[in-house]
Design a protein around this motif. Structure first.
Motif, mmCIF file in Angstrom:
data_model
loop_
_atom_site.group_PDB
_atom_site.id
_atom_site.type_symbol
_atom_site.label_atom_id
_atom_site.label_comp_id
_atom_site.label_asym_id
_atom_site.label_seq_id
_atom_site.Cartn_x
_atom_site.Cartn_y
_atom_site.Cartn_z
ATOM 1 N N GLY A 62 60.806 51.612 35.054
ATOM 2 C CA GLY A 62 60.044 50.381 35.394
ATOM 3 C C GLY A 62 58.714 50.690 35.926
ATOM 4 O O GLY A 62 58.591 51.736 36.365
ATOM 5 N N GLN A 63 57.851 49.736 35.712
ATOM 6 C CA GLN A 63 56.795 50.085 36.389
ATOM 7 C C GLN A 63 56.056 48.674 36.817
ATOM 8 O O GLN A 63 56.235 47.670 36.123
ATOM 9 N N ILE A 64 55.392 48.712 38.112
ATOM 10 C CA ILE A 64 54.917 47.449 38.525
ATOM 11 C C ILE A 64 53.407 47.708 38.730
ATOM 12 O O ILE A 64 52.722 48.788 39.107
ATOM 13 N N PHE A 65 52.678 46.752 38.533
ATOM 14 C CA PHE A 65 51.181 47.019 38.281
ATOM 15 C C PHE A 65 50.261 45.862 38.911
ATOM 16 O O PHE A 65 50.540 44.690 38.713
ATOM 17 N N LYS A 66 49.351 46.056 39.832
ATOM 18 C CA LYS A 66 48.287 45.175 40.016
ATOM 19 C C LYS A 66 47.382 45.112 38.948
ATOM 20 O O LYS A 66 46.473 45.954 38.726
ATOM 21 N N LEU A 67 47.342 43.870 38.332
ATOM 22 C CA LEU A 67 46.338 43.951 37.018
ATOM 23 C C LEU A 67 44.815 43.555 37.489
ATOM 24 O O LEU A 67 43.991 43.802 36.963
ATOM 25 N N GLY A 68 45.019 42.336 38.552
ATOM 26 C CA GLY A 68 43.580 41.770 39.105
ATOM 27 C C GLY A 68 43.072 41.031 38.090
ATOM 28 O O GLY A 68 44.164 40.248 37.508
ATOM 29 N N THR A 69 41.985 40.821 37.595
ATOM 30 C CA THR A 69 41.294 39.677 36.783
ATOM 31 C C THR A 69 41.051 40.078 35.334
ATOM 32 O O THR A 69 40.335 39.335 34.607
ATOM 33 N N LYS A 70 41.621 41.220 34.824
ATOM 34 C CA LYS A 70 41.089 41.747 33.579
ATOM 35 C C LYS A 70 41.268 40.925 32.451
ATOM 36 O O LYS A 70 40.577 40.384 31.935
ATOM 37 N N TYR A 71 42.462 40.396 32.502
ATOM 38 C CA TYR A 71 43.025 39.368 31.244
ATOM 39 C C TYR A 71 42.422 38.081 31.828
ATOM 40 O O TYR A 71 41.949 37.105 30.799
ATOM 41 N N SER A 72 42.721 37.413 32.843
ATOM 42 C CA SER A 72 42.491 36.127 33.160
ATOM 43 C C SER A 72 40.828 35.842 32.988
ATOM 44 O O SER A 72 40.371 34.802 32.665
ATOM 45 N N ALA A 73 40.147 36.925 33.453
ATOM 46 C CA ALA A 73 38.614 36.841 33.212
ATOM 47 C C ALA A 73 38.245 36.912 31.733
ATOM 48 O O ALA A 73 37.604 35.935 30.991
ATOM 49 N N ALA A 74 38.866 37.745 30.770
ATOM 50 C CA ALA A 74 38.656 37.933 29.455
ATOM 51 C C ALA A 74 38.837 36.661 28.866
ATOM 52 O O ALA A 74 38.247 36.010 27.693
ATOM 53 N N MET A 75 39.979 36.059 29.306
ATOM 54 C CA MET A 75 40.563 34.898 28.293
ATOM 55 C C MET A 75 40.235 33.635 29.342
ATOM 56 O O MET A 75 40.870 32.462 28.633
ATOM 57 N N GLU A 76 39.268 33.615 30.179
ATOM 58 C CA GLU A 76 38.914 32.417 31.040
ATOM 59 C C GLU A 76 40.003 31.523 31.516
ATOM 60 O O GLU A 76 40.097 30.240 31.046
ATOM 61 N N ALA A 77 41.043 32.169 31.965
ATOM 62 C CA ALA A 77 42.080 31.489 32.746
ATOM 63 C C ALA A 77 41.826 31.644 34.217
ATOM 64 O O ALA A 77 41.952 32.361 34.858
ATOM 65 N N LYS A 78 41.360 30.092 34.543
ATOM 66 C CA LYS A 78 40.708 30.040 35.762
ATOM 67 C C LYS A 78 41.227 28.771 36.655
ATOM 68 O O LYS A 78 41.923 28.097 36.034
#
Ligand code: ATP
Ligand code: MG
Length: 569
Positions: A411-427
């Motif tokens: 298993g792996q747990i990950f703090k992604l931050g805003t990488k995907y939300s910023a790129a895909m404009e999920a706000k």
């Protein structure tokens, strides 16, 4: 504890067992799971779960699901086939590489088989989670993934199609993410502990993916692809990341001398030639950074350079080829800090700081310097942790000697931050009325890999030894009789009572010899076997065997349930 209520009958079960190891199985878990009739390989990296394998898979999934649900997760199921458009939005369609299996539909629209679901889940919340008040949210699924691995191998450990639990959290701030991450960490600790696995949590290098923190859950087993060091205090790390504290041995001399060392090219040869320990020599390793700058790195002779650590000093570090070394004016097998070609940079492991005089190459084939002195004869441009950590070194947390093991990443747990939300404009709209991208985390469990990892950790020469929590059933009742008689009757009655009492029960009611039944029971790995025979029955007893310890005890018929439960506890 109980998932299956009806008694499993070996006479009807589809679990063809094999005497021999399958020729294409390259690892213990693949061999045993195939021989025990739990999985079958369909093609490279593609497997069928047969009834017994499926039962174990379900057990693992149940535990995963319970822990996810009790730690804020909500289960969903996203499509396995994903639109290329989403991947274009995140910018990953062009960069994900050959692991992604791409396909077109009848209208020539592009798709891929999901290797992971950040894009789909981000798109899912994009226009519907709108306000800071809607957060946090944690969505998860248990589903197939497809990754066209370059080298599918090790059975279920590295397959192309595999079952993953993937979860994604959406928060409004870094602090919120910290809370979500900690919750998932707790869930994972509970999951793998409940499964009865010996595992360690290690910090992962999250550099490439741009996140701010990540940990991996590693099941300890020889077959693991990761080299770990760990300590009884709880510290554990990949050797690539662990901070080393090597102890070089100073070779005391008063001045530098150049020594002819004909034919000496390795540290072992140098140590032998000079009759000193390897730890008194200094090892050199050459490479270049992303800008093409040449570096020579120095570590104590009994250590290896860790390239991942080297790249923290020299960004994008890559070892030089033999040809590049010649072009840079470096002498393989005799590199040293004194008299290097102009422009070459020198980095050395922290542990060498306290070693004033070095035994090291002279940049001339067949010569070494003994006693080259820091600051006088040479200088070091950068000091850093550069060594591959070794067992026996002091634990960075408590100082006790580190132990080593290999680990399978389950298993792996990950703090992604805003990488995907910023790129895909999920706000979302924040309290202050400003639109901000979600702060995300993602959390994966390799469900099918965990099944194989359990077998890697829990087996012996006779077969699988399932931890009770994920075994296909708790107990197998084995009547030593092939035709209906008082033995089969007593066995059936006992199986019924055990099932009634809340245990998962299998009965080997096949028309087979005792030896065949015993071998299969050991191979399949039921935690407890209860053997019913004529002689014992006369005295009102049966034999209860603990699969893990091999211990057998004779037990009175009315004590069987207690005896079985004692083994399972
Ligand atoms: P690896 O480094 O082993 O290739 P990964 O870090 O790429 O794995 P993740 O993206 O973190 O994998 O996926 C989450 C989990 O899925 C992993 O921790 C692992 O348990 C499992 N997993 C990944 N790839 C495979 C595979 N090819 N076969 C089986 N399980 C896998
Ligand atoms: Mg991973």
């Amino acid at each position: 504890m109980k998932r299956y209520t009806s008694i499993l009958r070996m006479s009807r079960l589809y679990a063809p067992t094999l005497k021999e190891d399958p020729s294409d199985a390259d690892i213990v878990s693949a061999k045993l799971l195939t021989r025990a009739g739990m999985i079958r390989k369909e093609a490279s990296g593609l497997f069928t779960f047969m009834p017994l394998g499926m039962r174990v898979l379900h057990k693992i999934q149940d535990i995963v699901r319970e822990e996810m649900d009790s730690h804020g997760g909500q289960e969903i199921l996203m499509p396995f086939v994903q639109s290329a458009d989403l991947w274009r939005q995140s910018g990953r369609w062009g960069v994900y590489g050959d692991e992604m299996l791409r396909l077109n539909d009848r209208h020539d629209n592009e798709f891929c088989l999901g290797p992971t679901h950040e894009e789909v889940v981000t798109d899912l919340v994009k226009n519907e989670l709108r306000s800071y008040k809607d957060c946090p949210k944690n969505l998860y699924q248990i589903q197939l993934k497809f990754r066209d691995e370059r080298r599918p191998r090790f059975g279920l450990l590295r397959s192309r199609e595999f079952v993953m639990k993937d979860a994604y959290s959406f928060d409004v701030s870094e602090e919120g993410l910290d809370v979500s991450y900690a919750q998932m960490r707790d869930a994972y600790i509970n999951m793998f502990s409940r499964m009865g696995l010996n595992y360690r949590i290690v910090a992962a290098d999250s550099g490439e993916i741009g996140g701010s923190g990540s940990e991996e859950f590693m099941v300890l087993a020889e077959a693991g692809e990761s080299d770990l060091v760990y300590c009884s205090c709880g510290y554990a790390s990949d050797v690539e990341i662990a901070s080393a504290s090597p102890l070089p041995t100073e070779y005391q001399v008063d001045e530098m001398s150049k020594v002819a060392t004909p034919g000496v090219h390795t540290i072992a040869e140098l140590a032998e030639f000079l009759s000193i320990p390897e730890s008194s020599c200094v090892k050199a390793f050459s490479g270049k950074d992303a800008d093409g700058q040449i570096w020579v790195l120095f570590v104590p002779g009994h250590y290896e350079v860790n390239e991942l650590k080297a790249s923290r000093v020299a960004k994008g570090f890559e070892p030089l080829t033999d040809e590049e070394m010649v072009n840079a004016g470096l002498v393989k097998g005799s590199m040293g800090p004194v008299g290097l070609p102009v422009g070459v940079k020198v980095a050395a492991d922290e542990s060498l700081r306290s070693i004033a005089r070095w035994v090291v190459g002279a940049n001339e084939d067949g010569f070494h310097y003994v006693g080259a002195k820091q600051a006088e004869d040479f200088t070091v441009d950068a000091w850093a942790d550069l060594c591959v950590t070794q067992p026996g070194e002091a634990c960075p947390c408590c100082g006790k000697p580190l132990e080593s093991a290999r680990g399978i990443e389950v298993g792996q747990i990950f703090k992604l931050g805003t990488k995907y939300s910023a790129a895909m404009e999920a706000k979302f709209m924040d309290e202050d009325g400003v639109e901000k991208p979600f702060v995300m985390g993602c959390y994966g469990v390799g469900v099918s890999r965990t099944l194989a990892a359990a077998v890697e950790q829990c087996n012996d020469e006779y077969g699988i030894v399932w931890p009770a929590a994920i075994a296909p059933a708790h107990v197998c009742v084995i009547p030593l009789s092939t035709k209906p008689d008082e033995v089969t009757e007593a066995a059936e009655a006992l199986a019924g009572q055990l099932a009634e009492a809340g245990l998962e029960v299998c009965i080997d009611d096949r028309n087979e010899r005792a030896g065949v039944k015993f071998n299969d029971a050991d191979l399949i790995g039921w935690p407890v076997q209860v053997t019913v025979g004529k002689r014992g029955l006369k005295e009102g007893t049966v034999e209860v065997k603990n699969r893990a310890t091999g211990e057998k005890v004779s037990v009175a018929l009315d004590q069987v349930q207690a005896a079985v439960e004692a083994v399972l506890a």
